[in-house]
Structure formats: structure tokens, C-alpha cells
Motif scaffolding. Structure first.
Motif, PDB file in Angstrom:
ATOM      1  N   VAL A  11       0.963  -1.190   0.181  1.00  0.00           N
ATOM      2  CA  VAL A  11       0.119  -0.051  -0.046  1.00  0.00           C
ATOM      3  C   VAL A  11       0.778   1.216  -0.055  1.00  0.00           C
ATOM      4  CG1 VAL A  11      -1.987  -0.829   1.263  1.00  0.00           C
ATOM      5  CG2 VAL A  11      -0.520  -0.005   2.568  1.00  0.00           C
ATOM      6  N   ARG A  12       2.075   1.114   0.274  1.00  0.00           N
ATOM      7  CA  ARG A  12       3.104   2.423   0.607  1.00  0.00           C
ATOM      8  C   ARG A  12       2.994   2.964  -1.018  1.00  0.00           C
ATOM      9  NH1 ARG A  12       9.011   1.262   2.794  1.00  0.00           N
ATOM     10  NH2 ARG A  12       9.428   2.972   1.475  1.00  0.00           N
ATOM     11  N   GLY A  13       3.432   2.288  -1.869  1.00  0.00           N
ATOM     12  CA  GLY A  13       3.639   2.625  -3.313  1.00  0.00           C
ATOM     13  C   GLY A  13       3.469   1.547  -4.302  1.00  0.00           C
ATOM     14  N   SER A  14       3.458   1.846  -5.651  1.00  0.00           N
ATOM     15  CA  SER A  14       2.898   0.659  -6.342  1.00  0.00           C
ATOM     16  C   SER A  14       4.282  -0.192  -6.822  1.00  0.00           C
ATOM     17  CB  SER A  14       2.547   1.300  -7.893  1.00  0.00           C
ATOM     18  OG  SER A  14       3.386   2.273  -8.219  1.00  0.00           O
ATOM     19  N   VAL A  15       5.493   0.173  -6.567  1.00  0.00           N
ATOM     20  CA  VAL A  15       6.571  -0.265  -6.883  1.00  0.00           C
ATOM     21  C   VAL A  15       7.737  -0.338  -5.742  1.00  0.00           C
ATOM     22  CG1 VAL A  15       8.579  -1.205  -8.165  1.00  0.00           C
ATOM     23  CG2 VAL A  15       6.502  -0.113  -9.159  1.00  0.00           C
ATOM     24  N   GLN A  16       7.995  -1.396  -5.133  1.00  0.00           N
ATOM     25  CA  GLN A  16       8.932  -1.575  -4.036  1.00  0.00           C
ATOM     26  C   GLN A  16      10.171  -2.099  -4.255  1.00  0.00           C
ATOM     27  OE1 GLN A  16       8.696  -0.632  -0.506  1.00  0.00           O
ATOM     28  NE2 GLN A  16       6.752   0.230  -1.330  1.00  0.00           N
ATOM     29  N   ARG A  17      11.276  -1.326  -4.207  1.00  0.00           N
ATOM     30  CA  ARG A  17      12.785  -1.814  -4.613  1.00  0.00           C
ATOM     31  C   ARG A  17      13.396  -2.220  -3.210  1.00  0.00           C
ATOM     32  NH1 ARG A  17      14.974   0.321  -9.574  1.00  0.00           N
ATOM     33  NH2 ARG A  17      13.295   0.341 -11.234  1.00  0.00           N
ATOM     34  N   LEU A  18      13.796  -3.393  -2.823  1.00  0.00           N
ATOM     35  CA  LEU A  18      14.141  -3.847  -1.665  1.00  0.00           C
ATOM     36  C   LEU A  18      15.462  -4.684  -1.807  1.00  0.00           C
ATOM     37  CD1 LEU A  18      10.804  -5.004  -0.145  1.00  0.00           C
ATOM     38  CD2 LEU A  18      11.917  -2.892   0.401  1.00  0.00           C
ATOM     39  N   TYR A  19      16.357  -4.709  -0.842  1.00  0.00           N
ATOM     40  CA  TYR A  19      17.696  -5.591  -0.747  1.00  0.00           C
ATOM     41  C   TYR A  19      17.945  -6.092   0.584  1.00  0.00           C
ATOM     42  CZ  TYR A  19      21.036  -1.919   0.584  1.00  0.00           C
ATOM     43  OH  TYR A  19      21.594  -1.101   1.374  1.00  0.00           O
ATOM     44  N   THR A  20      18.469  -7.156   0.650  1.00  0.00           N
ATOM     45  CA  THR A  20      18.937  -7.624   1.884  1.00  0.00           C
ATOM     46  C   THR A  20      20.327  -8.244   1.709  1.00  0.00           C
ATOM     47  OG1 THR A  20      18.133  -8.601   3.881  1.00  0.00           O
ATOM     48  CG2 THR A  20      17.566  -9.794   1.927  1.00  0.00           C
ATOM     49  N   ILE A  21      21.099  -8.009   2.942  1.00  0.00           N
ATOM     50  CA  ILE A  21      22.533  -8.628   2.672  1.00  0.00           C
ATOM     51  C   ILE A  21      22.540  -9.629   4.074  1.00  0.00           C
ATOM     52  CG2 ILE A  21      24.829  -8.346   2.813  1.00  0.00           C
ATOM     53  CD1 ILE A  21      24.490  -5.884   1.289  1.00  0.00           C
ATOM     54  N   GLY A  22      22.596 -11.063   3.812  1.00  0.00           N
ATOM     55  CA  GLY A  22      23.104 -11.530   5.084  1.00  0.00           C
ATOM     56  C   GLY A  22      23.487 -13.012   4.658  1.00  0.00           C
ATOM     57  N   PRO A  23      23.463 -14.137   5.918  1.00  0.00           N
ATOM     58  CA  PRO A  23      23.875 -15.496   5.681  1.00  0.00           C
ATOM     59  C   PRO A  23      22.688 -16.255   5.347  1.00  0.00           C
ATOM     60  CG  PRO A  23      23.513 -14.845   8.132  1.00  0.00           C
ATOM     61  CD  PRO A  23      23.302 -13.743   7.119  1.00  0.00           C
ATOM     62  N   MET A  24      23.039 -17.184   4.390  1.00  0.00           N
ATOM     63  CA  MET A  24      21.930 -18.143   4.163  1.00  0.00           C
ATOM     64  C   MET A  24      22.479 -19.607   4.335  1.00  0.00           C
ATOM     65  SD  MET A  24      19.937 -16.176   2.555  1.00  0.00           S
ATOM     66  CE  MET A  24      19.890 -14.354   2.341  1.00  0.00           C
ATOM     67  N   PHE A  25      21.766 -20.651   4.390  1.00  0.00           N
ATOM     68  CA  PHE A  25      22.183 -21.911   4.837  1.00  0.00           C
ATOM     69  C   PHE A  25      21.700 -23.219   3.887  1.00  0.00           C
ATOM     70  CE2 PHE A  25      21.643 -18.937   8.121  1.00  0.00           C
ATOM     71  CZ  PHE A  25      22.736 -18.911   8.828  1.00  0.00           C
TER      72      PHE A  25
END
Ligand code: HAM
Length: 410
Positions: free
Chosen positions: A85-99
């Protein structure tokens, strides 16, 4: 180890810089999620879900998993927090460990780190190209080369008929295929195209190509993506047998491959996943993204050995005698609050050893402060590169004195 972390910092700093240039915002998502989240997104019959997830029951008997990738968690957070609902397009990134419980080898770890990028809310071909161009630019700016391979995996309208055709093709050759392919021919037929066995690959040379079975909309989308890559001058090749190891992809899929890491050549990969947000209970929002493996990038950079070594200290404070030590300690605090990288010895070492320490820590200057100097109100500032030494008057106003030293050395 600290040396390696230096490489990671360069990579992450550059990645954040570029992601922000492209309008992405950072999101932090938890390492633990309900196992079901990954089963529903990555796919029940994928290697990740079948063989590689670290799952366990918590104290309440709930099945949790240590995230094997970031996309599912980002979408869960996106839906739960109503980001749509914040806006029509969201651009997100995340950095961290995966297993992932894979067989460890060079470039393949059980705990590894990803920079994972997602665009939610745009189904435009230009968005696909923009995301790939960003991944490409990141590699360029950290000085690495890779081949961008792209494919289209079709959509709910065209993939089922391709899948049926492929299944028919596989059925005719079933006895010549490896056990994995035989099993996958039923559970996940597209994945057979990705088989590592040369023998199986020989069989697939005449397999039907997904690119030739795309519906009109998917075909136009793929053409637009390629045209836009050409426009930006991003080199790529089309690989019709690239199918990706996660089930959520639709249309554009891509991988960045290097030949310099042996078998684990994928340094980044991603694609479009329209329908995934809806499948997880959110609105019908399209998405596209990719992830890059930080360890693989760091290994490549390390092999190239092109990075500047980390900066040393601005100043090492050499003190002799109890009064000078205390004065030096106070001065060090002031210099640090003015932004100077400064260290001193607390172990009562000799002047010679303190100078050795200054060299070891790559100090640009050394300030020599002894009880005698304090009495004479003059200290020696030594340029560690030229070896030149000048005397600096010890001002009564300590704050100003720290500022004056800072000006001299910076
Ligand atoms: P993925 O292809 O599974 O995609 O992983 C992306 C990258 O993570 C790989 O290209 C590789 O660099 C790194 N990687 C994966 N497994 C390992 C491992 N065991 N050891 C070291 N590095 C590894 C995904 O994870 C998707 N979530 C990407 C994505 C984001 N698609 C859309 N949005």
C-alpha cells in the motif's frame, strides 16, 4: 578472518552504493522462518527443499528452517507489513547469511552470504533489464567479469504445454538417463535440462526448447528484455536450457557465470516470479530479483589480487614515562573524537619497540611524547614515509593542540 573481511567490506560497500543509485532500500529479514514458507515458494521437489534445508522443531513443536535464500522471506515481510500500500513498486535488498546442506567444496558452503535484491510491483520488461544491468554494473565496478546468460521460462499459459512436450521427449529416452533425471521426469521435468551429467546432456541436445514454445505475451516480453539489454550495451547470451533450481520463476531467468571458480561458476542468479506474492496470500503483485554470493565474489577478487590493502593508522603515539603516557592517553581520545585513526602502546614497551609497532600498523606519522618533551613543551612528529621529523609546540589548550596535530597529519 580480518584480511578476508576487508574484501567483504569492499563488496558490500560497493553493492549498497549501487543499489541506492538504482533506488533500492535495505530490509532486514530473520534467519528463521516457518519451514512451510520455503516449501511453498522454492518448491517441494527442488534440491533445496528435498535435500538441503536445515529444518528443526522448536520448543513448541513448530517446524522452522534456517533460510536457504532471501526472496521468500522478503515477500513474507512485504505481505505481512502491507508494503504494497506504500507505493506501487517496492525496491528492496537484503544482505546476510543463508544456509544449505550441500556437499561443501570450493565456492560452495553450508553457510554462505547473499546480497539479494527484489523489485515488487512491476511486470515491465524494462524492469528485468534494469535489474540485470544493475547486477552487471556491480561486477564491473568491483572489477570482475562474468557472462550473463538469460532465458525465458514462460508463464502459466505456455509452460504446461512445453512441460508436457518435454515429458514426452524424456519418456522416449528414459532408460538412457541418470537416476536423478528419471525421478525428475515425473516430479519436476524442467529440471532435467539442468542435469550435470554429460551423458544426459548428450540426450538433451535435441530436446524441445522452451524459447520456441513461449506464448505471444512471453515472447514479446523476452524480445523487449533483449532489446533493452542491447540498448544499454550489456552483453548476454541466450541459454535455453537454463532452468534455475528454484520453482518460483516465470519468464526472465538469468545467471552470471564465471569460468574462474571451477565448478561453482554462478556468482549471481535470479529472475522474474510473477504470481509468487499471490501464492503466499498477498495481492497479485509481480516481482523480479537476483542474489549474488559474497564468498564467490570475494574469492574472485582475492584471485585477482587487485585490491588496495586496507588503510593503516594516521598516527601512532609513542610515549616514554608515566606522565607522558597519561597525557598521550588523553590526547589519543581527543584525536579519535576528531576522526583520527590513532593507537598507542599500553604495555610499557621500549621506544624502539613502539616504533616497530607503529611500522607494523602502517602508521603514517608517529608522535613522540616523553616526560622530557612535556617539560620542554615540545614534541616530535615523525613522518614515517620520508623519515623527516619536526617539533610541534605543546599548547596549553589541549583541545586546540589535538586539532593542530590533526591538521598537520591529515
Ligand atoms: P540461487 O541461484 O539459489 O538464487 O543463489 C544465488 C547465488 O547465491 C548463486 O549464484 C551463488 O553465487 C550463491 N550461492 C548459492 N548457494 C551457495 C553456496 N552453497 N555457497 C556459496 N554461494 C552460494 C537464489 O537464492 C534466489 N533467491 C535469487 C533470487 C532473488 N531470485 C529472485 N530474487
Amino acid at each position: 578472518m580480518p584480511d578476508e573481511v576487508g574484501l567483504w567490506q569492499v563488496i558490500e560497500r560497493k553493492a549498497r552504493d549501487i543499489f541506492h543509485r538504482y533506488g533500492f532500500e535495505e530490509i532486514k529479514v530473520p534467519i528463521l522462518e516457518k519451514t512451510e514458507l520455503f516449501v511453498r515458494t522454492i518448491g517441494e521437489s527442488t534440491d533445496i527443499v528435498e535435500k538441503e534445508m536445515y529444518t528443526f522443531k522448536d520448543r513448541n513443536g513448530a517446524s522452522l528452517a534456517m533460510r536457504p535464500e532471501g526472496t521468500a522471506s522478503v515477500i513474507r515481510a512485504y505481505i505481512e507489513n502491507g508494503l504494497y500500500v506504500r507505493g506501487s513498486v517496492q525496491r528492496l535488498y537484503t544482505i546476510g547469511p543463508m544456509f544449505r546442506h550441500e556437499r561443501p567444496q570450493k565456492g560452495r558452503l553450508r553457510q554462505f552470504h547473499q546480497m539479494s535484491v527484489e523489485v515488487l510491483g512491476s511486470d515491465r520488461a524494462m524492469t528485468d533489464t534494469e535489474v540485470m544491468a544493475m547486477a552487471w554494473q556491480l561486477l564491473q565496478e568491483i572489477g570482475l567479469e562474468a557472462n550473463l546468460e538469460i532465458n525465458s521460462l514462460g508463464c502459466a499459459a505456455c509452460r504446461p504445454s512445453f512441460k508436457a512436450k518435454l515429458q514426452e521427449f524424456i519418456k522416449e529416452r528414459l532408460e538412457h538417463l541418470c537416476e536423478d533425471c528419471q525421478r525428475r521426469s515425473v516430479t519436476n521435468p524442467l529440471r532435467v535440462l539442468d542435469c550435470k551429467s554429460d551423458h544426459c546432456q548428450e540426450q538433451y541436445t535435441s530436446a524441445p526448447s522452451i524459447i520456441e514454445h513461449l506464448c505471444g505475451v512471453c515472447s514479446t516480453h523476452f524480445d523487449e528484455v533483449k532489446e533493452a539489454l542491447d540498448l544499454l550495451g550489456v552483453p548476454y547470451s541466450v541459454n535455453p536450457s537454463m532452468v534455475r533450481g528454484l520453482d518460483y520463476y516465470t519468464r526472465t531467468a538469468f545467471e552470471l557465470i564465471t569460468t574462474e571458480l571451477g565448478a561453482q561458476g554462478a556468482i549471481g542468479a535470479g529472475g522474474r516470479y510473477d504470481g509468487l506474492v499471490k501464492q503466499l496470500g498477498g495481492p497479485d503483485v509481480p516481482g523480479i530479483g537476483f542474489a549474488m554470493g559474497i564468498e564467490r565474489l570475494a574469492m574472485l577478487l582475492n584471485q585477482k589480487n587487485e585490491l588496495e590493502s586496507p588503510p593503516g593508522l594516521d598516527l601512532f603515539l609513542v610515549t616514554l614515562g608515566g606522565a607522558a603516557y597519561k597525557k598521550g592517553f588523553h590526547l589519543m581520545q581527543m584525536l579519535r573524537s576528531l576522526g583520527v585513526r590513532v593507537m598507542m602502546d599500553h604495555e610499557g614497551r621500549s621506544m624502539k619497540n613502539q616504533m616497530k609497532q607503529a611500522n607494523k600498523q602502517k602508521a603514517r606519522f608517529a608522535l613522540i611524547l616523553g616526560d622530557n618533551e612535556l617539560k620542554n613543551r615540545e614534541v616530535a612528529l615523525k613522518d614515517m614515509l620520508s623519515g623527516e621529523q619536526e617539533f610541534v609546540e605543546l599548547a596549553t589548550d589541549f583541545q586546540n593542540w589535538a586539532a593542530a596535530i590533526k591538521t598537520k597529519i591529515k
